[in-house]
Design a protein around this motif. Structure first.
Motif, PDB file in Angstrom:
ATOM      1  N   HIS A  82      -1.263 -12.759   5.757  1.00  0.00           N
ATOM      2  CA  HIS A  82      -2.097 -12.520   6.939  1.00  0.00           C
ATOM      3  C   HIS A  82      -1.806 -11.117   7.467  1.00  0.00           C
ATOM      4  O   HIS A  82      -1.204 -10.943   8.544  1.00  0.00           O
ATOM      5  CB  HIS A  82      -1.830 -13.563   8.037  1.00  0.00           C
ATOM      6  N   LEU A  83      -2.205 -10.111   6.705  1.00  0.00           N
ATOM      7  CA  LEU A  83      -1.996  -8.736   7.122  1.00  0.00           C
ATOM      8  C   LEU A  83      -2.905  -8.395   8.296  1.00  0.00           C
ATOM      9  O   LEU A  83      -4.043  -8.882   8.381  1.00  0.00           O
ATOM     10  CB  LEU A  83      -2.279  -7.782   5.963  1.00  0.00           C
ATOM     11  N   PRO A  84      -2.448  -7.557   9.222  1.00  0.00           N
ATOM     12  CA  PRO A  84      -3.287  -7.156  10.359  1.00  0.00           C
ATOM     13  C   PRO A  84      -4.488  -6.345   9.879  1.00  0.00           C
ATOM     14  O   PRO A  84      -4.447  -5.726   8.809  1.00  0.00           O
ATOM     15  CB  PRO A  84      -2.343  -6.316  11.214  1.00  0.00           C
ATOM     16  N   PRO A  85      -5.569  -6.321  10.654  1.00  0.00           N
ATOM     17  CA  PRO A  85      -6.780  -5.602  10.228  1.00  0.00           C
ATOM     18  C   PRO A  85      -6.598  -4.095  10.160  1.00  0.00           C
ATOM     19  O   PRO A  85      -7.293  -3.413   9.404  1.00  0.00           O
ATOM     20  CB  PRO A  85      -7.817  -5.990  11.286  1.00  0.00           C
ATOM     21  N   GLY A  86      -5.674  -3.566  10.929  1.00  0.00           N
ATOM     22  CA  GLY A  86      -5.445  -2.130  10.950  1.00  0.00           C
ATOM     23  C   GLY A  86      -4.230  -1.743  10.127  1.00  0.00           C
ATOM     24  O   GLY A  86      -3.988  -2.274   9.045  1.00  0.00           O
ATOM     25  N   CYS A  87      -3.441  -0.817  10.647  1.00  0.00           N
ATOM     26  CA  CYS A  87      -2.242  -0.355   9.967  1.00  0.00           C
ATOM     27  C   CYS A  87      -1.194  -1.464   9.945  1.00  0.00           C
ATOM     28  O   CYS A  87      -0.845  -2.022  10.996  1.00  0.00           O
ATOM     29  CB  CYS A  87      -1.685   0.886  10.673  1.00  0.00           C
ATOM     30  N   ALA A  88      -0.672  -1.779   8.757  1.00  0.00           N
ATOM     31  CA  ALA A  88       0.316  -2.856   8.638  1.00  0.00           C
ATOM     32  C   ALA A  88       1.617  -2.508   9.326  1.00  0.00           C
ATOM     33  O   ALA A  88       2.387  -3.404   9.698  1.00  0.00           O
ATOM     34  CB  ALA A  88       0.568  -3.169   7.163  1.00  0.00           C
ATOM     35  N   PHE A  89       1.888  -1.220   9.510  1.00  0.00           N
ATOM     36  CA  PHE A  89       3.143  -0.795  10.145  1.00  0.00           C
ATOM     37  C   PHE A  89       3.016  -0.691  11.662  1.00  0.00           C
ATOM     38  O   PHE A  89       4.022  -0.536  12.352  1.00  0.00           O
ATOM     39  CB  PHE A  89       3.573   0.563   9.568  1.00  0.00           C
TER      40      PHE A  89
ATOM     41  N   ARG B 159       0.837  -1.205   0.000  1.00  0.00           N
ATOM     42  CA  ARG B 159       0.000   0.000   0.000  1.00  0.00           C
ATOM     43  C   ARG B 159       0.873   1.257   0.000  1.00  0.00           C
ATOM     44  O   ARG B 159       1.999   1.248   0.510  1.00  0.00           O
ATOM     45  CB  ARG B 159      -0.917   0.026   1.219  1.00  0.00           C
ATOM     46  N   ILE B 160       0.323   2.325  -0.531  1.00  0.00           N
ATOM     47  CA  ILE B 160       0.978   3.632  -0.412  1.00  0.00           C
ATOM     48  C   ILE B 160       0.680   4.172   0.975  1.00  0.00           C
ATOM     49  O   ILE B 160      -0.478   4.282   1.382  1.00  0.00           O
ATOM     50  CB  ILE B 160       0.473   4.602  -1.494  1.00  0.00           C
ATOM     51  N   VAL B 161       1.740   4.510   1.714  1.00  0.00           N
ATOM     52  CA  VAL B 161       1.549   5.050   3.059  1.00  0.00           C
ATOM     53  C   VAL B 161       1.786   6.550   3.110  1.00  0.00           C
ATOM     54  O   VAL B 161       1.367   7.211   4.065  1.00  0.00           O
ATOM     55  CB  VAL B 161       2.461   4.337   4.087  1.00  0.00           C
TER      56      VAL B 161
ATOM     57  N   THR C  74      -1.109  11.016   3.817  1.00  0.00           N
ATOM     58  CA  THR C  74      -0.423  10.075   4.703  1.00  0.00           C
ATOM     59  C   THR C  74      -1.417   9.076   5.271  1.00  0.00           C
ATOM     60  O   THR C  74      -2.495   9.464   5.731  1.00  0.00           O
ATOM     61  CB  THR C  74       0.271  10.832   5.854  1.00  0.00           C
ATOM     62  N   ARG C  75      -1.040   7.789   5.241  1.00  0.00           N
ATOM     63  CA  ARG C  75      -1.904   6.739   5.793  1.00  0.00           C
ATOM     64  C   ARG C  75      -1.517   6.510   7.254  1.00  0.00           C
ATOM     65  O   ARG C  75      -0.873   5.518   7.611  1.00  0.00           O
ATOM     66  CB  ARG C  75      -1.754   5.454   4.989  1.00  0.00           C
ATOM     67  N   CYS C  76      -1.891   7.476   8.098  1.00  0.00           N
ATOM     68  CA  CYS C  76      -1.506   7.392   9.507  1.00  0.00           C
ATOM     69  C   CYS C  76      -2.489   8.183  10.355  1.00  0.00           C
ATOM     70  O   CYS C  76      -2.879   9.305   9.992  1.00  0.00           O
ATOM     71  CB  CYS C  76      -0.086   7.941   9.687  1.00  0.00           C
ATOM     72  N   LEU C  77      -2.878   7.591  11.498  1.00  0.00           N
ATOM     73  CA  LEU C  77      -3.760   8.276  12.435  1.00  0.00           C
ATOM     74  C   LEU C  77      -2.991   9.107  13.445  1.00  0.00           C
ATOM     75  O   LEU C  77      -3.571   9.934  14.148  1.00  0.00           O
ATOM     76  CB  LEU C  77      -4.632   7.243  13.180  1.00  0.00           C
ATOM     77  N   GLN C  78      -1.677   8.895  13.532  1.00  0.00           N
ATOM     78  CA  GLN C  78      -0.817   9.649  14.436  1.00  0.00           C
ATOM     79  C   GLN C  78       0.369  10.223  13.654  1.00  0.00           C
ATOM     80  O   GLN C  78       1.518   9.889  13.913  1.00  0.00           O
ATOM     81  CB  GLN C  78      -0.297   8.735  15.564  1.00  0.00           C
TER      82      GLN C  78
ATOM     83  N   PRO D 105      -8.988  -0.556   8.901  1.00  0.00           N
ATOM     84  CA  PRO D 105      -8.200   0.059   7.833  1.00  0.00           C
ATOM     85  C   PRO D 105      -7.982   1.547   8.070  1.00  0.00           C
ATOM     86  O   PRO D 105      -8.867   2.247   8.553  1.00  0.00           O
ATOM     87  CB  PRO D 105      -9.071  -0.178   6.592  1.00  0.00           C
ATOM     88  N   VAL D 106      -6.791   1.994   7.703  1.00  0.00           N
ATOM     89  CA  VAL D 106      -6.440   3.403   7.858  1.00  0.00           C
ATOM     90  C   VAL D 106      -6.443   4.057   6.473  1.00  0.00           C
ATOM     91  O   VAL D 106      -5.720   3.615   5.580  1.00  0.00           O
ATOM     92  CB  VAL D 106      -5.056   3.565   8.512  1.00  0.00           C
ATOM     93  N   PRO D 107      -7.230   5.105   6.270  1.00  0.00           N
ATOM     94  CA  PRO D 107      -7.278   5.753   4.954  1.00  0.00           C
ATOM     95  C   PRO D 107      -6.112   6.723   4.780  1.00  0.00           C
ATOM     96  O   PRO D 107      -5.430   7.077   5.744  1.00  0.00           O
ATOM     97  CB  PRO D 107      -8.603   6.507   4.993  1.00  0.00           C
ATOM     98  N   LEU D 108      -5.897   7.143   3.537  1.00  0.00           N
ATOM     99  CA  LEU D 108      -4.947   8.218   3.269  1.00  0.00           C
ATOM    100  C   LEU D 108      -5.576   9.536   3.713  1.00  0.00           C
ATOM    101  O   LEU D 108      -6.697   9.874   3.314  1.00  0.00           O
ATOM    102  CB  LEU D 108      -4.594   8.275   1.788  1.00  0.00           C
TER     103      LEU D 108
END
Length: 352
Positions: free
Chosen positions: A296-303, A248-250, A330-334, A318-321
């Motif tokens: 088996h990717l995690p349900p949320g942010c892969a990072f 994914r693009i992060v 940016t694909r990040c909530l923090q 899932p975390v949107p851009l």
């Protein structure tokens, strides 16, 4: 996805999977990109994050059992996924060309370099006529050779007439790469895909190849999408950088913004784990942990399992851009807000 005018290539929600005994490997998942005509975009990330897969998907060159499971690949408004085999063959090399990663294994060892470049002209009938009478065929071959010699000269191959008839193993690594670029450009494509074009070259030759590709972009308005794992190369060459992680693009935005003011912790990690020029007592900080299992990717942010800023909410879905500043997603909530305290300068990144 950043909207731009004069769009040449638009990728919408591209997903690519590889079936395995352990499950489906999600090599690329819901990836969207917009590339304007004449633009230069770099896909950056660790090995295995899906960068090269994106390029192969554009030209429908995925090796079985890999397959595109979703998405649109719009080139000049046409969806490349819907083209028949004969139609996509007419696009490859003529409208969209690709520079593959290893020139020595890409070039055919039993044919002269010049003839391999001329073959592209013949297949796409740049000079019409595949089976002409003898006198006319000789004239066509002569015209094709003149185009090839001009292309070899343009990419910096010295004495192209002498080198037209020699074989790939007689070229140095830098000359092999230049021959691949000539092969990719001889039919005048609008879009050039470059898969790690400088990886196997020394620093001096790398700079020469990047200067050559930049000249091609400026002189012919050729759009370039390049794959690299080196943010320094990306910063020096491209006007837009898209950072990929686990398919994914992060983070995506203007090159200078991404390099100097990264918002995603993964982008910042890529920058802190490389040495910077000008620092005497420098400490390279690796990114802790391992890349996730793509089956088996995690349900949320892969990072999230490797992220020092991760919170419970990051692992829940899932975390949107998210747009964090002008033209930066940016694909990040923090997201990291380091705009007031950069850890490096532009020169420290691009001169390494």
């Amino acid at each position: 996805m950043i909207n731009t005018n004069n769009t040449l290539l638009e990728i919408r929600n591209l997903s690519v999977t590889y079936p395995t005994r352990r499950g489906e490997v999600k090599a690329v998942e819901n990836l969207s990109l917009t590339v304007p005509a004449g633009g230069r975009l770099c896909l950056v990330g660790e090995s295995g994050c899906g960068k090269s897969t994106v390029l192969h998907a554009i030209l429908r060159l995925l090796r079985p059992p890999g397959r595109i499971t979703n998405g649109e690949l719009l080139f000049r408004g046409r969806d490349l996924r819907k083209l028949r085999a004969k139609e996509i063959q007419g696009v490859r090399g003529k409208e969209i060309s690709m520079i593959f990663q290893d020139p020595l294994t890409t070039l055919n060892p039993v044919f002269p370099v010049g003839e391999q470049i001329r073959e592209s002209l013949r297949l796409h009938q740049i000079i019409p006529g595949l089976s002409l009478p003898w006198p006319l065929d000789i004239i066509r071959r002569k015209q094709e050779k003149e185009i090839v010699l001009k292309a070899m000269q343009e990419v910096g191959i010295p004495s192209p007439m002498d080198r037209y008839s020699i074989y790939p193993h007689q070229f140095s690594g830098g000359m092999q790469q230049r021959a691949l670029i000539a092969l990719a450009l001889v039919c005048g494509p609008a879009l050039l895909l470059a898969d790690e074009p400088t990886t196997s070259l020394d620093v001096t030759i790398q700079a020469q190849i990047l200067d050559l590709m930049l000249k091609i972009n400026q002189d012919h308005n050729t759009t370039i999408v390049m794959v690299t794992h080196d943010l320094g190369v990306a910063a020096e060459f491209c006007d837009t950088i898209a950072v990929m992680y686990a398919g994914r693009i992060v983070e995506i935005g203007p090159a200078e913004t991404i390099v100097i003011h990264p918002h995603h912790p993964y982008t910042r990690g890529l920058l802190t784990c490389r040495p910077h020029i000008g620092e005497k007592a420098q400490q390279v900080k690796p990114i802790e942990g391992n890349v996730p299992d793509l089956t088996h990717l995690p349900p949320g942010c892969a990072f999230a399992p490797r992220c020092p800023l991760a919170q419970t909410v990051c692992e829940q879905g899932p975390v949107p851009l998210i747009q964090v500043e002008k033209n930066v997603l940016t694909r990040c909530l923090q997201p990291v807000d380091n705009r007031r305290d950069p850890s490096w300068t532009w020169d420290q990144i691009v001169r390494i």
